[in-house]
Design a protein around this motif. Structure first.
Motif, mmCIF file in Angstrom:
data_model
loop_
_atom_site.group_PDB
_atom_site.id
_atom_site.type_symbol
_atom_site.label_atom_id
_atom_site.label_comp_id
_atom_site.label_asym_id
_atom_site.label_seq_id
_atom_site.Cartn_x
_atom_site.Cartn_y
_atom_site.Cartn_z
ATOM 1 N N GLY A 155 1.919 2.149 6.188
ATOM 2 C CA GLY A 155 0.671 1.169 6.716
ATOM 3 C C GLY A 155 0.751 0.075 7.200
ATOM 4 O O GLY A 155 0.117 -0.258 7.183
ATOM 5 N N GLY B 103 -0.378 1.685 -3.296
ATOM 6 C CA GLY B 103 -1.206 2.675 -2.899
ATOM 7 C C GLY B 103 -2.527 1.388 -3.532
ATOM 8 O O GLY B 103 -2.857 1.407 -4.786
ATOM 9 N N LEU B 104 -3.117 0.745 -2.628
ATOM 10 C CA LEU B 104 -4.370 0.445 -2.353
ATOM 11 C C LEU B 104 -5.692 1.354 -1.982
ATOM 12 O O LEU B 104 -5.753 2.336 -1.465
ATOM 13 C CB LEU B 104 -4.153 0.016 -1.303
ATOM 14 C CG LEU B 104 -3.524 -1.560 -1.050
ATOM 15 C CD1 LEU B 104 -3.685 -2.460 -0.601
ATOM 16 C CD2 LEU B 104 -2.935 -2.400 -2.806
ATOM 17 N N ASN B 105 -6.483 0.493 -3.018
ATOM 18 C CA ASN B 105 -7.977 1.613 -2.634
ATOM 19 C C ASN B 105 -8.392 0.998 -1.674
ATOM 20 O O ASN B 105 -8.592 -0.135 -1.054
ATOM 21 C CB ASN B 105 -9.242 0.782 -3.992
ATOM 22 C CG ASN B 105 -9.299 -0.395 -4.542
ATOM 23 O OD1 ASN B 105 -9.717 -0.938 -3.419
ATOM 24 N ND2 ASN B 105 -9.391 -0.659 -5.268
ATOM 25 N N TRP B 106 -9.723 1.306 -1.542
ATOM 26 C CA TRP B 106 -10.344 1.112 0.222
ATOM 27 C C TRP B 106 -10.805 -0.665 0.080
ATOM 28 O O TRP B 106 -11.144 -1.236 1.265
ATOM 29 C CB TRP B 106 -11.781 1.648 0.260
ATOM 30 C CG TRP B 106 -12.704 1.472 -0.341
ATOM 31 C CD1 TRP B 106 -13.051 2.357 -1.302
ATOM 32 C CD2 TRP B 106 -13.605 0.854 -0.159
ATOM 33 N NE1 TRP B 106 -14.309 2.014 -2.228
ATOM 34 C CE2 TRP B 106 -14.700 1.427 -0.803
ATOM 35 C CE3 TRP B 106 -14.499 -0.115 0.719
ATOM 36 C CZ2 TRP B 106 -15.893 0.184 -1.527
ATOM 37 C CZ3 TRP B 106 -15.471 -0.810 0.694
ATOM 38 C CH2 TRP B 106 -16.254 -1.143 0.083
ATOM 39 N N ASP C 95 0.975 -1.046 -0.014
ATOM 40 C CA ASP C 95 -0.866 -0.213 0.254
ATOM 41 C C ASP C 95 0.473 1.368 -0.285
ATOM 42 O O ASP C 95 0.901 2.440 -0.683
ATOM 43 C CB ASP C 95 -0.716 -0.160 0.888
ATOM 44 C CG ASP C 95 -1.831 0.994 1.505
ATOM 45 O OD1 ASP C 95 -2.948 1.477 0.361
ATOM 46 O OD2 ASP C 95 -1.870 1.700 2.445
ATOM 47 N N ASP C 96 2.421 1.249 1.027
ATOM 48 C CA ASP C 96 2.422 1.881 0.857
ATOM 49 C C ASP C 96 3.381 2.837 -0.453
ATOM 50 O O ASP C 96 3.570 3.781 -1.220
ATOM 51 C CB ASP C 96 4.045 2.463 1.851
ATOM 52 C CG ASP C 96 3.739 2.275 3.264
ATOM 53 O OD1 ASP C 96 2.364 2.508 3.478
ATOM 54 O OD2 ASP C 96 4.119 1.692 4.148
ATOM 55 N N SER D 19 -7.636 -7.229 2.031
ATOM 56 C CA SER D 19 -5.453 -7.549 2.957
ATOM 57 C C SER D 19 -6.364 -7.802 3.996
ATOM 58 O O SER D 19 -6.202 -8.808 4.559
ATOM 59 C CB SER D 19 -5.304 -6.168 2.551
ATOM 60 O OG SER D 19 -5.597 -6.507 1.138
ATOM 61 N N GLN E 120 -9.877 -3.210 -1.299
ATOM 62 C CA GLN E 120 -8.508 -3.806 -1.193
ATOM 63 C C GLN E 120 -8.364 -4.083 -0.422
ATOM 64 O O GLN E 120 -7.429 -4.940 0.205
ATOM 65 C CB GLN E 120 -7.055 -2.931 -2.729
ATOM 66 C CG GLN E 120 -7.770 -3.268 -4.149
ATOM 67 C CD GLN E 120 -7.022 -2.884 -5.210
ATOM 68 O OE1 GLN E 120 -5.987 -1.818 -4.910
ATOM 69 N NE2 GLN E 120 -6.549 -3.342 -6.013
ATOM 70 N N ILE E 121 -8.170 -2.601 0.766
ATOM 71 C CA ILE E 121 -7.739 -2.432 1.618
ATOM 72 C C ILE E 121 -8.815 -3.844 2.377
ATOM 73 O O ILE E 121 -8.161 -4.370 3.932
ATOM 74 C CB ILE E 121 -7.099 -1.503 2.409
ATOM 75 C CG1 ILE E 121 -6.728 -0.536 1.880
ATOM 76 C CG2 ILE E 121 -7.557 -1.636 3.692
ATOM 77 C CD1 ILE E 121 -6.316 0.854 2.256
#
Length: 360
Positions: free
Chosen positions: A227, A104-107, A100-101, A113, A109-110
């Motif tokens: 992250g 940059g993952l979208n919400w 993510d750092d 995860s 994908q987060i």
């Protein structure tokens, strides 16, 4: 005496390892451009290294593995199995935080995860099977598997996002997590009868790693966790379960950031915004932006509130008292939110714009 030696060895190992990794984390951050964006949500003036999670994960993992070679009594037959799940899940969420750092993952994908990592904990027998009823003082019967899974997923995802939202001002997330880890350690090592020595070494290892990181993260910060705030939330969430369902302890210690998270989700939804989007609406940002506290003062005030309620969990065994204390804390926090909102409205009506905080 062996218990004391175990405590000293594990804590100092985590602390020393964390301090040794700090220069490497900074160098890798700058070498590969894993840095914060100047003028972003935290409003930094310069790019800051974001691989501080390497310090936390490295110090914690090395100390936890070393602890397994200390000849102390281990009462849980599933302890090694659960430990494997803790380390595996921690490694997965730590690596996803780095992804993510960098990218940059979208919400969504987060969220996936976090669900995936929480599922690892459940597979390795880290789950919430019951809780202590505050009205009767008795343990509830074990729930159906679907309830256990759903509640555990919710708890771990909640903890990951709570710590992540706290990571918006120098030393804030790390310091509160340190307080929570120390309280978990004392609960297992001191308050439990008989003491859960082997279990208590886990939050102690996390406390040592956090102290090493906090030395470089407290205002003015020279290293961010990025992250890896997810890893920290995951570690606290799983350790509260492994330590004998000490969720009430974590709820009291982290009641302020937990309520802030819920408040902001509802507020964003009410205004038609994505509840998972990032902004400067959180309480710590508003306290900084309107000049109510400096970053250093903000951290110390948060520490004091969290430490006070953590202390309450150590001096009483009454579940009802903890329930009342938690309810009282929520009322006080709600009053505080309303007061801060009123101050913000008055300043905006008077044409006073929020100030920018380079260290927020």
């Amino acid at each position: 005496m062996l218990r004391l030696y175990a405590f000293i060895i594990v804590f100092n190992t985590a602390l020393a390892t964390a301090l040794l990794i700090v220069p490497l984390a900074r160098r890798l951050s700058l070498r590969f451009g894993v840095t914060s964006v100047p003028g972003g949500r935290r409003q930094e003036r310069v790019a800051m290294p974001k691989l501080g999670g390497l310090v936390l994960f490295g110090g914690f993992t090395v100390a936890v593995i070393l602890a397994q070679f200390i000849p102390i009594e281990r009462g849980d037959p599933y302890e090694v199995f659960r430990l494997a799940g803790l380390i595996l899940g921690s490694a997965v969420i730590f690596l996803l935080g780095i992804v993510d750092d960098i990218f940059g993952l979208n919400w969504f994908q987060i969220f996936l995860s976090q669900i995936f990592t929480s599922a690892i904990a459940i597979v390795f027998q880290i789950f919430i099977a019951f809780f202590n009823n505050p009205f009767t003082g008795q343990q509830t019967a074990e729930w159906a598997p679907i309830v256990t899974v759903a509640l555990t997923l919710f708890w771990l995802v909640l903890m990951m996002n709570t710590v992540n939202l706290l990571d918006g001002s120098d030393g804030l997330a790390g310091g509160i997590a340190l307080i929570a880890a120390v309280v978990l350690f004392l609960n297992s090592a001191v308050r439990q009868s008989p003491p859960q020595t082997s279990v208590s070494l886990l939050p102690l290892a996390l406390a040592g790693a956090l102290l090493g990181f906090l030395i470089h993260n407290f205002y003015p910060a020279r290293l961010y966790m990025g992250g890896s705030a997810w890893f920290l939330g995951y570690a606290l969430g799983t350790l509260s379960i492994i330590g004998g369902a000490k969720m009430a302890t974590i709820l009291l210690v982290m009641g302020l950031p937990l309520m802030d998270l819920g408040w902001q989700i509802l507020n964003r939804a009410r205004h038609g915004k994505n509840p998972f989007s990032g902004d400067r609406g959180h309480l710590h940002f508003r306290l900084l932006d309107y000049g109510i506290f400096t970053p250093r003062q903000l951290a110390l005030v948060y520490y004091s509130i969290c430490a006070f309620f953590g202390f309450l969990t150590l001096v009483t065994a009454s579940q009802m008292f903890k329930f009342i204390a938690f309810a009282f804390m929520l009322v006080c926090i709600a009053i505080g939110f309303v007061a801060v909102g009123r101050i913000s409205a008055l300043q905006e009506d008077g044409g006073v714009a929020p100030r920018s905080s380079s260290s927020a």
